[in-house]
Design a protein around this motif. Structure first.
Motif, PDB file in Angstrom:
ATOM      1  N   ARG A  43      -6.931   3.074-102.798  1.00 51.40           N
ATOM      2  CA  ARG A  43      -5.987   3.197-101.669  1.00 51.40           C
ATOM      3  C   ARG A  43      -4.606   3.632-102.189  1.00 51.40           C
ATOM      4  N   LYS A  44      -4.202   3.018-103.306  1.00 54.55           N
ATOM      5  CA  LYS A  44      -2.867   3.285-103.851  1.00 54.55           C
ATOM      6  C   LYS A  44      -2.683   4.771-104.176  1.00 54.55           C
ATOM      7  N   TYR A  45      -3.748   5.406-104.672  1.00 56.61           N
ATOM      8  CA  TYR A  45      -3.603   6.790-105.131  1.00 56.61           C
ATOM      9  C   TYR A  45      -4.258   7.818-104.196  1.00 56.61           C
ATOM     10  N   GLY A  46      -4.664   7.369-103.003  1.00 54.56           N
ATOM     11  CA  GLY A  46      -5.228   8.316-102.029  1.00 54.56           C
ATOM     12  C   GLY A  46      -6.604   8.828-102.402  1.00 54.56           C
ATOM     13  N   THR A  47      -7.318   8.080-103.246  1.00 53.66           N
ATOM     14  CA  THR A  47      -8.704   8.441-103.600  1.00 53.66           C
ATOM     15  C   THR A  47      -9.642   7.702-102.648  1.00 53.66           C
ATOM     16  N   LEU A  48     -10.646   8.390-102.136  1.00 52.69           N
ATOM     17  CA  LEU A  48     -11.577   7.714-101.226  1.00 52.69           C
ATOM     18  C   LEU A  48     -12.538   6.826-102.025  1.00 52.69           C
ATOM     19  N   PHE A  49     -12.876   5.694-101.431  1.00 55.30           N
ATOM     20  CA  PHE A  49     -13.730   4.707-102.098  1.00 55.30           C
ATOM     21  C   PHE A  49     -15.137   4.836-101.506  1.00 55.30           C
ATOM     22  N   PHE A  50     -16.078   5.139-102.369  1.00 50.32           N
ATOM     23  CA  PHE A  50     -17.444   5.483-101.928  1.00 50.32           C
ATOM     24  C   PHE A  50     -18.453   4.494-102.526  1.00 50.32           C
ATOM     25  N   CYS A  51     -19.150   3.765-101.661  1.00 52.74           N
ATOM     26  CA  CYS A  51     -20.215   2.859-102.135  1.00 52.74           C
ATOM     27  C   CYS A  51     -21.570   3.525-101.913  1.00 52.74           C
ATOM     28  N   ASP A  52     -22.269   3.761-102.995  1.00 59.38           N
ATOM     29  CA  ASP A  52     -23.609   4.337-102.918  1.00 59.38           C
ATOM     30  C   ASP A  52     -24.586   3.191-102.664  1.00 59.38           C
ATOM     31  N   GLU A  53     -25.071   3.129-101.431  1.00 57.18           N
ATOM     32  CA  GLU A  53     -25.974   2.041-101.017  1.00 57.18           C
ATOM     33  C   GLU A  53     -27.420   2.532-100.924  1.00 57.18           C
ATOM     34  N   VAL A  54     -27.726   3.620-101.624  1.00 58.84           N
ATOM     35  CA  VAL A  54     -29.076   4.186-101.525  1.00 58.84           C
ATOM     36  C   VAL A  54     -30.120   3.143-101.925  1.00 58.84           C
ATOM     37  N   GLN A  55     -29.841   2.415-102.993  1.00 58.52           N
ATOM     38  CA  GLN A  55     -30.805   1.397-103.432  1.00 58.52           C
ATOM     39  C   GLN A  55     -30.487   0.019-102.832  1.00 58.52           C
ATOM     40  N   THR A  56     -29.207  -0.294-102.729  1.00 58.52           N
ATOM     41  CA  THR A  56     -28.815  -1.643-102.323  1.00 58.52           C
ATOM     42  C   THR A  56     -28.834  -1.842-100.805  1.00 58.52           C
ATOM     43  N   GLY A  57     -28.853  -0.755-100.054  1.00 57.43           N
ATOM     44  CA  GLY A  57     -28.703  -0.852 -98.601  1.00 57.43           C
ATOM     45  C   GLY A  57     -29.919  -1.413 -97.890  1.00 57.43           C
ATOM     46  N   TYR A  58     -29.721  -1.765 -96.626  1.00 60.22           N
ATOM     47  CA  TYR A  58     -30.785  -2.226 -95.733  1.00 60.22           C
ATOM     48  C   TYR A  58     -31.473  -3.495 -96.235  1.00 60.22           C
ATOM     49  N   GLY A  59     -30.682  -4.397 -96.791  1.00 56.35           N
ATOM     50  CA  GLY A  59     -31.190  -5.746 -97.071  1.00 56.35           C
ATOM     51  C   GLY A  59     -31.549  -6.052 -98.499  1.00 56.35           C
ATOM     52  N   ARG A  60     -31.642  -5.066 -99.347  1.00 58.79           N
ATOM     53  CA  ARG A  60     -32.138  -5.280-100.711  1.00 58.79           C
ATOM     54  C   ARG A  60     -31.436  -6.434-101.432  1.00 58.79           C
ATOM     55  N   THR A  61     -30.116  -6.537-101.258  1.00 58.33           N
ATOM     56  CA  THR A  61     -29.371  -7.555-102.022  1.00 58.33           C
ATOM     57  C   THR A  61     -29.161  -8.851-101.225  1.00 58.33           C
ATOM     58  N   GLY A  62     -29.846  -8.958-100.080  1.00 58.77           N
ATOM     59  CA  GLY A  62     -29.704 -10.172 -99.281  1.00 58.77           C
ATOM     60  C   GLY A  62     -28.579 -10.086 -98.257  1.00 58.77           C
ATOM     61  N   LYS A  63     -27.880  -8.962 -98.199  1.00 66.06           N
ATOM     62  CA  LYS A  63     -26.948  -8.646 -97.108  1.00 66.06           C
ATOM     63  C   LYS A  63     -27.389  -7.288 -96.595  1.00 66.06           C
ATOM     64  N   PHE A  64     -26.993  -6.946 -95.372  1.00 65.65           N
ATOM     65  CA  PHE A  64     -27.436  -5.649 -94.843  1.00 65.65           C
ATOM     66  C   PHE A  64     -26.988  -4.523 -95.773  1.00 65.65           C
ATOM     67  N   PHE A  65     -25.693  -4.532 -96.150  1.00 65.75           N
ATOM     68  CA  PHE A  65     -25.197  -3.630 -97.201  1.00 65.75           C
ATOM     69  C   PHE A  65     -24.592  -4.480 -98.318  1.00 65.75           C
ATOM     70  N   ALA A  66     -24.701  -3.989 -99.552  1.00 67.06           N
ATOM     71  CA  ALA A  66     -24.204  -4.776-100.694  1.00 67.06           C
ATOM     72  C   ALA A  66     -22.686  -4.928-100.660  1.00 67.06           C
ATOM     73  N   PHE A  67     -21.969  -3.942-100.071  1.00 68.10           N
ATOM     74  CA  PHE A  67     -20.497  -4.051-100.074  1.00 68.10           C
ATOM     75  C   PHE A  67     -20.032  -5.296 -99.318  1.00 68.10           C
ATOM     76  N   GLU A  68     -20.899  -5.836 -98.449  1.00 66.40           N
ATOM     77  CA  GLU A  68     -20.530  -7.019 -97.680  1.00 66.40           C
ATOM     78  C   GLU A  68     -20.339  -8.250 -98.579  1.00 66.40           C
ATOM     79  N   HIS A  69     -20.993  -8.273 -99.739  1.00 67.02           N
ATOM     80  CA  HIS A  69     -20.847  -9.439-100.643  1.00 67.02           C
ATOM     81  C   HIS A  69     -19.390  -9.634-101.038  1.00 67.02           C
TER      82      HIS A  69
END
Ligand SMILES: Cc1ncc(COP(=O)(O)O)c(C=O)c1O
Length: 484
Positions: free
Chosen positions: A239-265
């Protein structure tokens, strides 16, 4: 059937019969691939004894041609979150076919893609409200990179070492594993940030010329879970430097880590996420990149640019329908919650084996994304054997665990990365308590064999070393079949 061309329905199908083909030729798999596809992969599978012929799949299991049942602890690199051949997804596919829906008209807005986009946005935090559909994980990553470049007007990409985001050229440019980049020439300009090193990240972004910083919230390769403060602080630096923050949820998404998306942890607010794998229901390739509307509109900001990022098969009906069915199943069968509880049980049971097996360092991960790491034993005899194996190749020990798990216990797992002593387990979320017990018992048995020196396990290691040395004459690599 109304609307169907009478002449077409009259054409007999008897000269093409897929069931007959399967019945007659199943078993030729390896010969066909040796001849027409990838003979090197065939060689590796034969060397490590993974050249099985699977004939059927259901839930957490596969059956080979001879009718033996295998416990699938890999789920197609995380594709089969809801299990194999889920009847509700199969029925959805049949229903779509029966409806004779218009598909890929292209010069229209297809209905099912609108419905799936709506369903996805409903499951995302409010700021992630615009969807781009793809046919694979790497395409979802490509979309994130292109959208980030368009939105920021910057072209540089930042990523973490050991990160794994797919193998097309853009994704490869943010690949943190050298062996996958090697031989493919120049890639996009990127900067690799050492894992967990916030100061290095700040240095990388401080020039304000980096479009996007890509992370997997839990890395597939080595199953690395970050220290709790790392990802929130990384997001702040972005945020400080105007770079976008991208979470690749291809493997972790849709419940794999016990949350719908891993970024929720970690309560993150990524600007872009890429998803795929489990959304497919294990049937039809599909992916989705989800971002802020403001970022999306930077790509399609004029009428002549309405197609500027698109693909022929993205938004196809079968992909959209399996996505809708999968989201429904995840919810009604409470599979995200199940991934969390079964994952905790599985990790606790594996970690309980540490008292017995000095070579077992830990099971780690979240939900059902679990890495099992091994360590150098303390006792002198085993230490020497360990060192010998590692001198030949530092991925071979993990291979020595994976092989008997399959051969002796009919359990499918995989070495996690070409280097290191980690195996990865990614079971389907439907895995039962009985399956967990069976897996832990099998692992206990394989690790017990480790203590026998001489013994079958170290003989296997010696054979792998021999295979590696023989192979080195032509190719300097050991038979370790690893991906992230
Ligand atoms: C985190 C991550 N990103 C991207 C990909 C690439 O997905 P695909 O193999 O569908 O191209 C993968 C695949 O393993 C992955 O794990």
């Amino acid at each position: 059937m109304p609307g169907r061309n009478a002449n077409l329905t009259a054409i007999p199908m008897s000269d093409f019969d897929i069931k007959r083909l399967v019945a007659e030729r199943l078993g030729e798999n390896y010969e066909l691939h040796e001849k027409y596809v990838n003979p090197t992969f065939v060689k590796v599978l034969r060397t490590i004894g993974f050249d099985k012929v699977y004939a059927r799949g259901q839930g957490a299991y596969l059956w080979d041609k001879e009718g033996n049942r295998y416990l699938d602890m890999l789920s197609g690199f995380g594709v089969f979150g809801i299990g194999r051949n889920h009847p509700a997804v199969a029925q959805t596919i049949r229903d779509v076919l029966d409806l004779d829906l218009p598909n890929m008209v292209q010069m229209d807005c297809s209905f099912l893609s609108g419905l799936l986009a709506e369903a996805l946005v409903r499951r995302c935090p409010p700021h992630l409200n615009a969807v781009f559909f793809t046919n694979s994980g790497t395409e979802a990553v490509e979309a994130a990179l292109k959208f980030a470049r368009a939105a920021t007007g910057r072209s540089k990409l930042a990523y973490l070492d050991h990160g794994w985001h797919g193998l097309s050229m853009g994704s490869l440019s943010i690949m943190g594993n050298e062996e996958f980049r090697e031989g493919f020439g120049d890639l996009l300009e990127g900067v690799q940030v050492p894992y967990g090193d916030l100061a290095a990240l700040e240095r990388a972004l401080s020039g304000r010329d980096v479009a996007v910083f890509a992370v997997e919230c839990i890395q597939g390769k080595g199953v690395r879970v970050p220290a709790d403060g790392f990802l929130p602080a990384a997001q702040e630096i972005c945020r400080k430097y105007g770079t976008l923050f991208f979470c690749d949820e291809v493997q972790t998404g849709y419940g794999r880590t016990g949350k719908f998306f891993a970024f929720e942890h970690w309560g993150l607010e990524p600007d872009l996420i890429s998803t795929s794998k489990a959304l497919s229901g294990g049937y039809v390739p599909v992916g989705a990149m989800i971002t802020r509307r403001a970022i999306y509109q930077k790509v399609y900001h004029r009428m002549d640019r309405c197609f500027v990022h698109s693909s022929s098969f993205g938004r196809n009906n079968l992909g959209m329908a399996v996505g809708l069915a999968t989201l429904h199943i995840l919810e009604t069968e409470k599979l995200v919650e199940r991934a969390a509880t079964q994952g905790e049980k599985l990790m606790a049971a594996i970690n309980a084996l540490r008292a017995k097996h000095e070579v077992l360092l830990e099971a780690r991960g979240k939900g059902l994304m679990i890495g099992i790491e091994f360590q150098e034993p303390r006792s002198l005899k085993l230490k020497m054997a360990w060192k010998m194996i590692h001198a030949a190749n530092d991925g071979l020990f993990a291979q020595m665990i994976v092989m008997p798990l399959l051969q002796k216990h009919r359990i499918i797992t995989q070495v996690s990365g070409n280097h290191g002593d980690v195996i990865r387990v990614l079971p389907p979320f439907v895995i039962s308590d009985e399956d967990i017990g069976y897996f832990v018992g099998a692992l206990d048995d394989v690790l017990s064999d480790c203590h026998k020196l001489p013994g079958p396990m170290w003989d296997l290691g010696a054979n792998l070393v021999k295979a590696a040395l023989a192979n080195q004459r032509s190719q300097p690599a050991a038979p370790v079949a690893a991906r992230a």
